[in-house]
Write a protein that holds these residues in place. Structure first.
Motif, short mmCIF file in Angstrom:
data_model
loop_
_atom_site.label_atom_id
_atom_site.label_comp_id
_atom_site.label_asym_id
_atom_site.label_seq_id
_atom_site.Cartn_x
_atom_site.Cartn_y
_atom_site.Cartn_z
N ALA A 19 -6.68 6.25 -6.84
CA ALA A 19 -7.14 5.83 -5.52
C ALA A 19 -6.33 6.49 -4.41
CB ALA A 19 -7.05 4.32 -5.41
N CYS A 20 -5.33 7.31 -4.79
CA CYS A 20 -4.54 8.01 -3.77
C CYS A 20 -4.08 9.33 -4.38
CB CYS A 20 -3.34 7.17 -3.33
SG CYS A 20 -2.20 6.77 -4.64
N GLY A 44 -3.82 2.46 -5.40
CA GLY A 44 -3.36 2.86 -4.08
C GLY A 44 -2.41 1.82 -3.49
N ASP A 78 0.58 5.76 0.03
CA ASP A 78 -0.34 6.86 0.35
C ASP A 78 -0.44 7.86 -0.78
OD1 ASP A 78 -0.77 5.94 3.09
OD2 ASP A 78 1.34 6.46 3.36
N ARG A 79 0.61 7.91 -1.60
CA ARG A 79 0.56 8.85 -2.73
C ARG A 79 1.52 8.42 -3.83
NH1 ARG A 79 1.70 14.19 -2.80
NH2 ARG A 79 0.78 14.81 -0.84
N THR A 98 -2.20 11.89 -6.26
CA THR A 98 -1.30 11.67 -7.39
C THR A 98 -0.90 13.01 -7.98
OG1 THR A 98 -2.37 9.55 -7.86
CG2 THR A 98 -1.07 10.54 -9.64
N THR A 146 -0.15 2.02 -10.08
CA THR A 146 -0.16 2.08 -8.62
C THR A 146 -1.13 3.17 -8.14
OG1 THR A 146 2.10 1.23 -8.51
CG2 THR A 146 1.32 2.47 -6.60
N ALA A 147 -1.15 4.27 -8.86
CA ALA A 147 -2.06 5.36 -8.49
C ALA A 147 -3.52 4.88 -8.53
CB ALA A 147 -1.86 6.56 -9.42
N VAL A 206 0.83 -1.21 0.00
CA VAL A 206 0.00 0.00 0.00
C VAL A 206 0.86 1.26 0.00
CG1 VAL A 206 -1.69 1.31 1.35
CG2 VAL A 206 -1.91 -1.18 1.13
#
Ligand code: SF4
Lengths: 426, 171
Positions: A320-321, A408, A292-293, A323, A404-405, A290
């Motif tokens: 999902a985070c 998340g 966070d950004r 970006t 990945t963005a 996981v």
């Protein structure tokens, strides 16, 4: 005995027929670069010395990249030192805030050319070696001495050859090649040496991927990363080169300290875990970790081809985070805007900012907090590199960053494809 | 040039991001930079370091960014000399250019512990660990580098050339 392209470049710039690795030489430099952080010290050294006039103003490039646009009062004062100096000396190549990152701008505008000897007061000046010049990072006092005399002392490095063979699989970018190599040889794998690239993979390795690879030579301790001047180089420079140039080519009997062979066809997308770029795993191994950004930017991976692949993956999806996408130069910014990439990024919920180094070095705009985890397309993930000493950065290519963005969590781009049915250009 | 000081011992790959974190790079004032030297690696360093102390480390000391702020910070806080198994290239250059003495000796670095007293002779490269009663020989500098050190740094070594040129402007 033959010479490497590196040795030939040093010989020519030192006015010699040949040089040997390990020799110390005084050599003329073709181009020198300083940024908003390193130039003020160089300028102060020259003032302290009593120098009033720069002998080669056209060779000096000053780029306001790191804390630009100014982050606070102190960084504004730093920028003002360079701006004032540029006015005083009537510098033809002063790049004010918003121009972008020096290592994106100089190759893109065709200033760094095959056969050149280039220094920059920034460790990632090795980026320029992608075009077939010898380019290396130096300190501010080195820059000052070169500004004052047009030359500098160098130790001629040994060369280490990296033979890349095979076709790049889908999603394998220059970033994966260099992360794989750094993982193989370590953060001090080629200390003081020049990494020279060869092999049949180069025939289809675009300049932007070469720039990413040369950029990270310093992460293996190298003095430079250097690519041969070939058809890809000539095509890139045609209509772009600002001067005539004289490429140097390594002799077939040149001496290398070592040779490594890389089977490119067998590579997978890679990620470097904290706290060193040599702490490398495959993305598949780390899938699901996981974050966070996500930060997509820096002199490593913020060129147009990088942003295009990010757009391909983000298109029609939502991140999902947090970006943050930061184009590397004004030209990249403009091109991305005209191609409609910004709409894709904004629709996906990402943030787009003006070109700057910013978050890459924990400078400003996107600084990481305590324990915050960030997947970044930049080149360093040392302790505190992007913010708080407990924050963590993971380094990967732009396709992995985009995938990945969307999740998340660290994600292989092919898995996004499976989820969304998108067609992504390799 | 001789130095004697207490040892601060660190490991391999000490990078310039921990020697002086980027969040302090909005200034190049040596006294300001000194306040944050080694902060992300060792919080006690700034509080307890004394003028003349010697930093000892393993391989690849000073790797990472080209920031001259790193040797400037160490010099400004009073570090007299750095002994390491090896130095990162740009850090090596920066230190020579600034006149901050650095010596390469893997043996001396491996044997020294925090708080030991070292005595260093820059001209001969002799490193004596007074606490442990052992002596080591550092790698000698090439002649061209020794010249820069003897001139007191790179800028001093080019001063005459620059001033001669400046004089022609005045005519
Ligand atoms: S983008 Fe990052 S690595 Fe590149 S020059 Fe800027 S701070 Fe340095």
């Amino acid at each position: 005995m033959g010479m490497t392209m590196t040795e030939k470049i040093f010989a020519r710039h030192a006015g010699r027929d040949r040089v040997e690795p390990g020799e110390l030489v005084d050599a003329d430099v073709d181009l020198m670069m300083g940024n908003d952080i390193t130039a003020p010290i160089a300028i102060k050294r020259l003032k302290d010395l009593g120098m009033t006039r720069l002998p080669f103003p056209d060779k000096l490039f000053l780029v306001m990249s790191h804390y630009a646009p100014s982050k606070d009062i102190a960084s504004a004062a730093q920028i003002m030192i360079s701006r004032q100096f540029a006015k005083e000396q009537q510098l033809p190549h002063y790049y004010a805030e918003g121009a972008g990152i020096e290592h994106v701008i100089l190759p893109e505008e065709g200033w760094v050319l095959p056969g050149d000897l280039v220094i920059g007061a920034d460790s990632h000046s090795c980026t320029y070696g992608a075009t077939g010049c010898f380019a290396t990072g130096v300190g501010s006092t080195d820059l000052a001495a070169a500004m004052a005399t047009g030359r500098l002392w160098f130790k001629v490095p040994e060369s280490v050859k990296f033979e890349l063979n095979g076709t790049r699989p889908q999603y394998i970018m220059g970033k994966d090649l260099i992360l794989h190599i750094i993982g193989l040889i370590g953060a001090d794998g080629v200390l003081y040496q020049a990494m020279e690239y060869a092999g049949d993979t180069l025939r289809t390795l675009p300049m932007e991927e070469r720039l990413t690879m040369a950029n990270m030579a310093i992460e293996a301790g190298a003095k430079a990363g250097i690519f041969p001047c070939d058809d890809v180089t000539e095509a890139y420079l045609s209509g772009r080169a600002k001067r005539a140039y004289t490429p140097e080519h390594s002799d077939s009997d040149a001496q290398y300290a070592r040779t490594y062979k890389v089977d490119v066809a067998a590579l997978e997308p890679m990620v470097a875990l904290p706290w060193s770029p040599d702490n490398v795993r495959t993305v598949s191994d780390m899938a699901g970790e996981v974050v966070d950004r996500v930060f997509i930017g820096s002199c490593t991976n913020a060129r147009l081809s990088d942003l295009r692949i990010v757009a391909d993956i983000l298109k029609g999806n939502k991140v999902a985070c947090d970006t943050l996408i930061v184009p590397g130069s004004k030209q990249v910014y403009r091109d991305a805007m005209h191609e409609g990439l910004f709409d894709i990024f904004l629709d996906a919920g990402a943030t787009v900012s003006a070109p700057t180094c910013g978050a890459c070095f924990g400078g400003f705009m996107g600084v990481l907090g305590p324990n915050e985890r960030c997947l970044s397309t930049s080149n360093r993930n040392f302790v505190g590199r992007m913010g708080h000493p407990t924050s963590k950065s993971y380094l990967a290519n732009p396709a992995v960053a985009a995938a990945t963005a969307l999740n998340g969590a660290i994600t292989h781009p092919k898995d996004v494809l499976a989820v969304t049915g998108l067609q992504v250009a390799g | 040039m001789q130095f004697e000081g207490r040892v601060w011992k660190y490991g391999d790959d000490v990078n310039t991001d921990v020697i002086i974190p980027a969040r302090y790079l909005n200034t190049s004032e040596p006294s300001e930079l000194a306040k944050h030297a080694m902060e992300d690696l060792d919080e006690t360093f700034v509080k307890e370091v004394q003028p003349g102390d010697i930093v000892v480390a393993g391989k690849n000391f000073g790797c990472g960014s080209s920031r001259e702020h790193a040797p400037i910070a160490l010099k400004a806080i009073g570090v007299s000399c750095i002994v390491a198994e090896s130095f990162a290239r740009i850090f090596f250059r920066n230190s020579i250019n600034l006149g901050l003495p650095i010596l390469e000796s893997g043996e001396a670095a491996a044997a020294a512990e925090k708080g030991d007293t070292l005595r260093v002779d820059l001209a001969t490269g002799k490193i004596e660990n007074v606490t442990r009663g052992a002596t080591y020989q550092a790698k000698p500098f090439p002649e061209a580098v020794m010249k820069i050190i003897q001139a007191g740094g790179l800028m001093n070594s080019i001063r005459d050339e620059v001033l001669a040129r400046e004089a022609t402007y005045a005519q």
